[in-house]
Design a protein around this motif. Structure first.
Motif, PDB file in Angstrom:
ATOM      1  N   VAL A 172      40.170  30.436  38.372  1.00  0.00           N
ATOM      2  CA  VAL A 172      39.981  31.857  38.641  1.00  0.00           C
ATOM      3  C   VAL A 172      40.830  32.611  37.629  1.00  0.00           C
ATOM      4  N   TYR A 173      40.169  33.336  36.747  1.00  0.00           N
ATOM      5  CA  TYR A 173      40.898  34.073  35.715  1.00  0.00           C
ATOM      6  C   TYR A 173      41.233  35.497  36.138  1.00  0.00           C
ATOM      7  N   ILE A 174      40.571  36.012  37.159  1.00  0.00           N
ATOM      8  CA  ILE A 174      40.945  37.333  37.666  1.00  0.00           C
ATOM      9  C   ILE A 174      42.373  37.229  38.206  1.00  0.00           C
ATOM     10  N   PRO A 175      43.284  38.070  37.743  1.00  0.00           N
ATOM     11  CA  PRO A 175      44.673  37.973  38.203  1.00  0.00           C
ATOM     12  C   PRO A 175      44.788  38.077  39.716  1.00  0.00           C
ATOM     13  N   GLN A 176      45.590  37.201  40.303  1.00  0.00           N
ATOM     14  CA  GLN A 176      45.767  37.187  41.753  1.00  0.00           C
ATOM     15  C   GLN A 176      46.306  38.531  42.255  1.00  0.00           C
ATOM     16  N   GLU A 177      47.179  39.134  41.479  1.00  0.00           N
ATOM     17  CA  GLU A 177      47.737  40.434  41.848  1.00  0.00           C
ATOM     18  C   GLU A 177      46.639  41.477  41.983  1.00  0.00           C
ATOM     19  N   HIS A 182      42.975  44.822  45.722  1.00  0.00           N
ATOM     20  CA  HIS A 182      41.668  45.265  46.197  1.00  0.00           C
ATOM     21  C   HIS A 182      41.248  44.529  47.473  1.00  0.00           C
ATOM     22  N   ASP A 183      42.241  43.972  48.161  1.00  0.00           N
ATOM     23  CA  ASP A 183      41.996  43.295  49.433  1.00  0.00           C
ATOM     24  C   ASP A 183      40.978  42.169  49.273  1.00  0.00           C
ATOM     25  N   LEU A 184      41.109  41.418  48.186  1.00  0.00           N
ATOM     26  CA  LEU A 184      40.239  40.287  47.901  1.00  0.00           C
ATOM     27  C   LEU A 184      41.107  39.061  47.657  1.00  0.00           C
ATOM     28  N   ASP A 185      40.473  37.902  47.626  1.00  0.00           N
ATOM     29  CA  ASP A 185      41.206  36.675  47.337  1.00  0.00           C
ATOM     30  C   ASP A 185      40.226  35.613  46.849  1.00  0.00           C
TER      31      ASP A 185
END
Length: 289
Positions: A172-177, A182-185
């Protein structure tokens, strides 16, 4: 080298001057082979890192002006590469940076924040642009900065285009922060990949992805003037690569960043339009009309 591995890299392109086609292939062979060690096949992490250590040793030999060993299992890569590095006086840091990024591919599947992702991109993508500029003897600091912007921008476009494909590789390249903001995981991405459609969180997903797309677009546009500084046909090729990245962003926006149902790609008509835009004097506008 398999052309199936083409990734924003002008390998022996007809747009390249003949004198640069062999050096570009030599660089590509090194980068592609090391990248495949990190990503392809069924090797364990330890085996991958050990093979990358061999590549590191090969570059270090060149760093100390030692010729590649002909009996080395990677001599078919390093013997021609050594000649290219010598003939074009290429810096070795970009090669070492690439190897650093490939090692990270083996050990890292998530990125805490955008700074960490950009640091990775600075080593996984930017070295290629910097080496190309050195081949053209156009490596002034401002030109290197524009090349970095383009290479990072294209890398990010690939990440956002391939969210679903990367998830199946446990990446997963989308930063965890940013996901958390955005209330996603990861669970949301997993559900979308498995179910393809999951209403409810789409507004948050689209808002986050729009921020990422805008950032990538700004990077590509800021690097576009580099094309005017490069001689001959390579300037056109560079412009087409940037326009292709911008067009993918348009495709992503058109499907509201639903990369789970279908991966946005460029069709033949897109490329014909991009060629026309590339030949125009104002290529930054990429809206389909």
């Amino acid at each position: 080298m398999s052309i199936e591995h083409y990734e924003n890299f002008p390998v022996a392109s007809v747009l390249l001057p003949r004198r640069l086609r062999r050096p570009v292939v030599d660089i590509y062979r090194f980068a592609r082979s090391a990248d495949d060690i990190a990503d392809e096949g069924d090797l364990s992490a330890g085996e991958r890192l050990a093979l990358l250590d061999q590549f590191q040793a090969g570059i270090e030999q060149l760093q100390y002006h030692q010729p590649p060993m002909l009996d080395d299992p990677h001599s078919h890569i390093f013997v021609p590469l050594a000649a290219t590095i010598r003939d074009f006086q290429l810096p070795l840091k970009p090669f070492l940076d690439l190897l650093s990024a490939f090692r990270q591919d083996v050990t890292t599947q998530r990125y805490a924040d955008m700074a960490a992702l950009l640091d990775y991109s600075s080593r996984s993508a930017n070295p290629v642009g910097r080496l190309m500029l050195h081949l053209y003897q156009a490596h002034e600091p401002e030109l290197l900065d524009m090349a970095d912007a383009i290479c990072t921008g294209l890398q990010l476009v690939n990440f956002w285009q391939d969210v679903a494909m990367d998830w199946h590789k446990n990446r997963v390249y989308i930063p965890q922060e940013l996901l958390q903001q955005h209330d996603l995981d990861d669970g949301y991405i997993e559900a979308r990949c498995l179910l393809q459609r999951q209403p409810g969180a789409d507004d948050r997903w689209q808002e986050m992805m729009q921020l990422l797309a805008t950032d990538a677009r700004q990077r590509l546009q800021s690097g576009m003037p580099l094309a005017a500084h490069l001689p001959g046909r390579i300037g056109l090729e560079l412009k087409l690569m940037v326009l292709g990245g911008l067009r993918i962003l348009e495709r992503l926006e058109a499907v509201r960043f639903d990369v789970f149902s279908r991966r946005p790609t460029l069709a033949r008509l897109d490329w014909l339009r991009l060629i026309a835009r590339g030949l125009s004097r104002s290529p930054l506008s990429t809206s389909a009309s």
